[in-house]
Design a protein around this motif. Structure first.
Motif, short mmCIF file in Angstrom:
data_model
loop_
_atom_site.label_atom_id
_atom_site.label_comp_id
_atom_site.label_asym_id
_atom_site.label_seq_id
_atom_site.Cartn_x
_atom_site.Cartn_y
_atom_site.Cartn_z
N GLN B 2 0.82 -1.21 0.00
CA GLN B 2 0.00 0.00 0.00
C GLN B 2 0.86 1.26 0.00
O GLN B 2 1.90 1.30 0.63
CB GLN B 2 -0.93 0.02 1.20
N THR B 3 0.41 2.25 -0.73
CA THR B 3 1.11 3.53 -0.79
C THR B 3 0.09 4.66 -0.74
O THR B 3 -1.10 4.47 -1.04
CB THR B 3 1.94 3.67 -2.08
N ILE B 4 0.57 5.82 -0.35
CA ILE B 4 -0.24 7.03 -0.35
C ILE B 4 0.43 8.07 -1.22
O ILE B 4 1.62 8.36 -1.04
CB ILE B 4 -0.43 7.58 1.07
N HIS B 5 -0.32 8.62 -2.14
CA HIS B 5 0.16 9.74 -2.93
C HIS B 5 -0.46 11.00 -2.35
O HIS B 5 -1.69 11.12 -2.26
CB HIS B 5 -0.23 9.58 -4.40
N GLN B 6 0.39 11.91 -1.96
CA GLN B 6 -0.08 13.14 -1.33
C GLN B 6 0.52 14.32 -2.10
O GLN B 6 1.72 14.34 -2.38
CB GLN B 6 0.37 13.19 0.13
N TRP B 7 -0.31 15.27 -2.40
CA TRP B 7 0.19 16.46 -3.12
C TRP B 7 -0.62 17.69 -2.75
O TRP B 7 -1.72 17.57 -2.22
CB TRP B 7 0.12 16.21 -4.63
N PRO B 8 -0.01 18.89 -2.96
CA PRO B 8 1.35 19.07 -3.44
C PRO B 8 2.37 18.87 -2.32
O PRO B 8 1.99 18.76 -1.16
CB PRO B 8 1.34 20.53 -3.91
N ALA B 9 3.63 18.85 -2.64
CA ALA B 9 4.67 18.70 -1.63
C ALA B 9 4.91 20.00 -0.89
O ALA B 9 5.22 20.00 0.30
CB ALA B 9 5.97 18.22 -2.29
N THR B 10 4.78 21.08 -1.59
CA THR B 10 5.00 22.40 -1.00
C THR B 10 3.93 23.35 -1.50
O THR B 10 3.54 23.30 -2.67
CB THR B 10 6.38 22.95 -1.40
N LEU B 11 3.48 24.21 -0.60
CA LEU B 11 2.41 25.13 -0.96
C LEU B 11 2.57 26.42 -0.17
O LEU B 11 2.76 26.37 1.05
CB LEU B 11 1.05 24.49 -0.65
N VAL B 12 2.52 27.54 -0.87
CA VAL B 12 2.53 28.86 -0.23
C VAL B 12 1.22 29.54 -0.60
O VAL B 12 0.93 29.72 -1.78
CB VAL B 12 3.73 29.70 -0.68
N GLN B 13 0.46 29.90 0.42
CA GLN B 13 -0.86 30.46 0.19
C GLN B 13 -1.03 31.74 1.01
O GLN B 13 -0.55 31.82 2.14
CB GLN B 13 -1.95 29.47 0.61
N PRO B 14 -1.74 32.73 0.49
CA PRO B 14 -2.00 33.93 1.29
C PRO B 14 -3.10 33.70 2.32
O PRO B 14 -3.95 32.82 2.16
CB PRO B 14 -2.45 34.96 0.23
N VAL B 15 -3.02 34.48 3.38
CA VAL B 15 -4.08 34.44 4.39
C VAL B 15 -5.43 34.72 3.74
O VAL B 15 -5.55 35.59 2.87
CB VAL B 15 -3.80 35.50 5.48
N GLY B 16 -6.43 33.95 4.14
CA GLY B 16 -7.77 34.16 3.61
C GLY B 16 -8.08 33.36 2.37
O GLY B 16 -9.24 33.31 1.93
N SER B 17 -7.07 32.72 1.79
CA SER B 17 -7.31 31.92 0.58
C SER B 17 -7.79 30.53 0.95
O SER B 17 -7.60 30.07 2.08
CB SER B 17 -6.02 31.83 -0.25
N PRO B 18 -8.42 29.81 0.02
CA PRO B 18 -8.88 28.44 0.31
C PRO B 18 -7.73 27.44 0.20
O PRO B 18 -6.68 27.73 -0.36
CB PRO B 18 -9.93 28.18 -0.77
#
Lengths: 118, 111
Positions: B2-18
């Motif tokens: 069994q494996t898990i694919h998780q993405w994205p690896a890195t994320l930069v988001q502004p405050v208030g964004s979804p």
């Protein structure tokens, strides 16, 4: 509430030295895990300890479990720089008393950051 | 296995964004799935877990929600991110009598 506490939280040691990381937990369980995490990475499984008195060794790391004392130890022998990482212990609290099986609802210790200096 | 694919690896988001983080499972069916968060220099805290499609349990009150629309899909969401949502998010799966298996994690920075 189940608590899992590691000691120490930070450990700086010289290459070639020995040291032990302790993991105490507050409820009955006979399934305890040790994981390694490199910076920015996911977790890597090191050991699964399944019974009282279990001892496992891999290279310079040895883990043991005392379910009566609710204590696990991770012993480092003759540390080398490559062992620098954060080490977590984790307990699955539903393992004991509910029949068999790991639920995966792991409760982690705070982690011990190990820094091995040349 | 069994494996898990998780993405994205890195994320930069502004405050208030979804936010939407997704993990998908391969190699097994009917796993228990978990979202954990690791704040900087801290341990891993369980946020949500799911034992099946549409079944979500929340461990701590927070600005996040989780959903499981399919057996092998687990999604972590937020309508409006806070600075305090920054951290390392890890999706974990488990089956009875097997060791837990891990996604690669997502490093989220809210700016």
């Amino acid at each position: 509430e189940l608590k899992v506490e590691q000691n120490p939280l930070f450990l700086s040691m010289q290459e070639g030295k020995n040291y032990t990381i302790y993991c105490n937990y507050s409820t009955t369980s006979d399934r305890l895990y040790w994981y390694r995490q490199d910076p920015g990475k996911s977790l890597e499984s090191l050991f699964v300890l399944l019974s009282n008195g279990a001892v496992k060794q891999e290279g310079r790391l040895m883990a043991s479990l005392d379910t009566k004392a609710r204590l696990s130890t991770l012993h480092i022998t003759a540390a080398v720089h490559d062992l620098s990482a954060t080490y977590f212990c984790a307990v699955d609290p539903y393992r004991a008393g509910y029949g068999s099986g790991n639920t995966g609802k792991l409760i982690f210790g705070q982690g011990t950051t190990l820094q091995v200096k040349p | 296995s069994q494996t898990i694919h998780q993405w994205p690896a890195t994320l930069v988001q502004p405050v208030g964004s979804p936010l939407s983080l997704e993990c998908t499972v391969e190699g097994t069916s009917n796993p228990n799935l978990y979202w954990y968060r690791q704040a900087a220099g801290r341990g891993l805290q369980l946020l949500f877990y799911s034992v099946g499609i549409g079944q979500i349990s929340s461990e701590v009150p927070q600005n996040l929600s989780a959903s499981r629309p399919q057996d092998r899909q687990f999604i972590l969401s937020s309508k409006k991110l806070l600075l305090s949502d920054s951290g390392f998010y890890l999706c974990i799966g488990a089956r009875m009598n097997t060791e837990a298996f891990f996604g690669q994690g997502t490093r989220l920075t809210v700016v």
